[in-house]
Enzyme design. Sequence first.
Site, PDB file in Angstrom:
ATOM      1  N   ASP A 120      10.033  13.131   2.521  1.00 34.13           N
ATOM      2  CA  ASP A 120      10.028  14.604   2.480  1.00 34.13           C
ATOM      3  C   ASP A 120      11.279  15.215   3.123  1.00 34.13           C
ATOM      4  O   ASP A 120      11.191  16.216   3.845  1.00 34.13           O
ATOM      5  CB  ASP A 120       8.746  15.146   3.161  1.00 34.13           C
ATOM      6  N   ASN A 157       9.588  17.190  -5.747  1.00 35.59           N
ATOM      7  CA  ASN A 157       8.263  16.985  -5.155  1.00 35.59           C
ATOM      8  C   ASN A 157       7.744  18.314  -4.628  1.00 35.59           C
ATOM      9  O   ASN A 157       8.520  19.228  -4.338  1.00 35.59           O
ATOM     10  CB  ASN A 157       8.379  15.981  -3.994  1.00 35.59           C
ATOM     11  N   ARG A 194       2.916   7.145  -3.209  1.00 35.62           N
ATOM     12  CA  ARG A 194       3.722   5.988  -2.803  1.00 35.62           C
ATOM     13  C   ARG A 194       5.195   6.353  -2.689  1.00 35.62           C
ATOM     14  O   ARG A 194       5.678   7.221  -3.415  1.00 35.62           O
ATOM     15  CB  ARG A 194       3.573   4.855  -3.828  1.00 35.62           C
ATOM     16  N   ILE A 195       5.880   5.634  -1.802  1.00 33.03           N
ATOM     17  CA  ILE A 195       7.317   5.860  -1.638  1.00 33.03           C
ATOM     18  C   ILE A 195       8.036   5.263  -2.844  1.00 33.03           C
ATOM     19  O   ILE A 195       7.728   4.144  -3.275  1.00 33.03           O
ATOM     20  CB  ILE A 195       7.793   5.196  -0.328  1.00 33.03           C
ATOM     21  N   ARG A 245       0.817  -1.214   0.000  1.00 28.14           N
ATOM     22  CA  ARG A 245       0.000   0.000   0.000  1.00 28.14           C
ATOM     23  C   ARG A 245       0.848   1.259   0.000  1.00 28.14           C
ATOM     24  O   ARG A 245       0.431   2.306  -0.474  1.00 28.14           O
ATOM     25  CB  ARG A 245      -0.893   0.020   1.250  1.00 28.14           C
ATOM     26  N   HIS A 253       5.418  19.719  -1.465  1.00 27.46           N
ATOM     27  CA  HIS A 253       4.856  19.282  -0.186  1.00 27.46           C
ATOM     28  C   HIS A 253       4.029  20.416   0.426  1.00 27.46           C
ATOM     29  O   HIS A 253       4.504  21.560   0.477  1.00 27.46           O
ATOM     30  CB  HIS A 253       5.980  18.865   0.777  1.00 27.46           C
ATOM     31  N   GLY A 255      14.411   9.415   2.032  1.00 28.53           N
ATOM     32  CA  GLY A 255      13.576   9.653   3.209  1.00 28.53           C
ATOM     33  C   GLY A 255      12.192  10.150   2.806  1.00 28.53           C
ATOM     34  O   GLY A 255      11.891  10.329   1.625  1.00 28.53           O
TER      35      GLY A 255
HETATM   36  C1  GRF Z   1      -0.897  18.642  -3.161  1.00 27.35           C
HETATM   37  O1  GRF Z   1      -1.451  19.335  -2.092  1.00 27.35           O
HETATM   38  C2  GRF Z   1       0.564  18.332  -2.938  1.00 27.35           C
HETATM   39  O2  GRF Z   1       1.201  19.255  -2.129  1.00 27.35           O
HETATM   40  C3  GRF Z   1       0.509  16.998  -2.228  1.00 27.35           C
HETATM   41  O3  GRF Z   1      -0.573  16.327  -2.819  1.00 27.35           O
HETATM   42  C4  GRF Z   1      -1.518  17.262  -3.336  1.00 27.35           C
HETATM   43  C5  GRF Z   1      -1.771  16.916  -4.780  1.00 27.35           C
HETATM   44  O4  GRF Z   1      -2.807  17.662  -5.321  1.00 27.35           O
HETATM   45  N1  GRF Z   1       1.784  16.328  -2.336  1.00 27.35           N
HETATM   46  P1  GRF Z   1      -3.114  17.616  -6.895  1.00 27.35           P
HETATM   47  O5  GRF Z   1      -3.392  16.166  -7.251  1.00 27.35           O
HETATM   48  O6  GRF Z   1      -1.935  18.174  -7.610  1.00 27.35           O
HETATM   49  O7  GRF Z   1      -4.339  18.472  -7.055  1.00 27.35           O
END
Ligand code: GRF
Length: 209
Positions: free
Chosen positions: A152, A114, A98-99, A68, A116, A150
Amino acid sequence: MTAQRKFRLGILGSGKGSNAAAIADACASGEIPGEVVLVVSDVEKAGILERARARGLEALYIAPGKSRARLDETAEASFIQALQRAEVDLVALAGFMRILPGGFLRAFANRVVNIHPALLPAFPGLEAWKQALEYGVKVTGVTVHFVDEGIDTGPVIAQETVPVLPGDTPETLHARIQEVERKIYPASIAALARGEIRVQGRQTVWKRV
Ligand code: GRF
C-alpha cells in the site's frame, strides 16, 4: 469505419466483489469508457467470481500456490498470461488479498491500481477500518493508488474522507467506507481510461479535460 478499441480492464479480487460490481456497472452505464474483459480470483468460491458471471463477464479462478501471503512463481505466470491474453490496459485490484511479485508488476508497469480502505499512509495492510477504529481516529477514508512492490505504498491517485462516528463497529465503519469506495474507484478508473492521469515520481497529476 472501424470501431475505436475500448479501454480493457482486468480485475483481481479475493472477496465478495462489491468494488468489481461497481466498476462493471460503471462500464455498462458509460461512466467508465471501457469494459471489464476479465475477472480473476485466487479464491475458487469468491463472491467476486459469481458477481462477474452474473453480469456475463469472463471470470477465472487461478490457484495461488502454497504461500499464504503472495502468488508463487507458477501462479504469477498464470495470472500474467491470462491478463495478457485478455489484452488488458489496466489491472484493478479490488480486495485482492495476496502480494503481487515484482515480475507481475513489471509485466504491467504503471498499470496496476488498488483501492485501500483508509487514508494512506495511515493504516496500510489488513483490515484498515479496524486499525482506524482501534487507534481512535475521528476521520478515516479511502485511497486509490498505483501499486508498487511495497504494501500500500504506491503513488496516490485519489482520496476521500469518511468520518468515524460514535458507536461505530468495524462492520458499520467498513460499510460506510465501502459506499465511498464504490464511487471513488470507478471515477478514478474512468479518468485513467480517458488518459487524464499522469504519474511523475510520487505525484499523480489529473488533467481535467
Ligand atoms: C474493500 O474494502 C477494499 O478497500 C479492500 O478490500 C475490500 C474488498 O471488498 N482492499 P469487495 O470484495 O470489493 O466487496
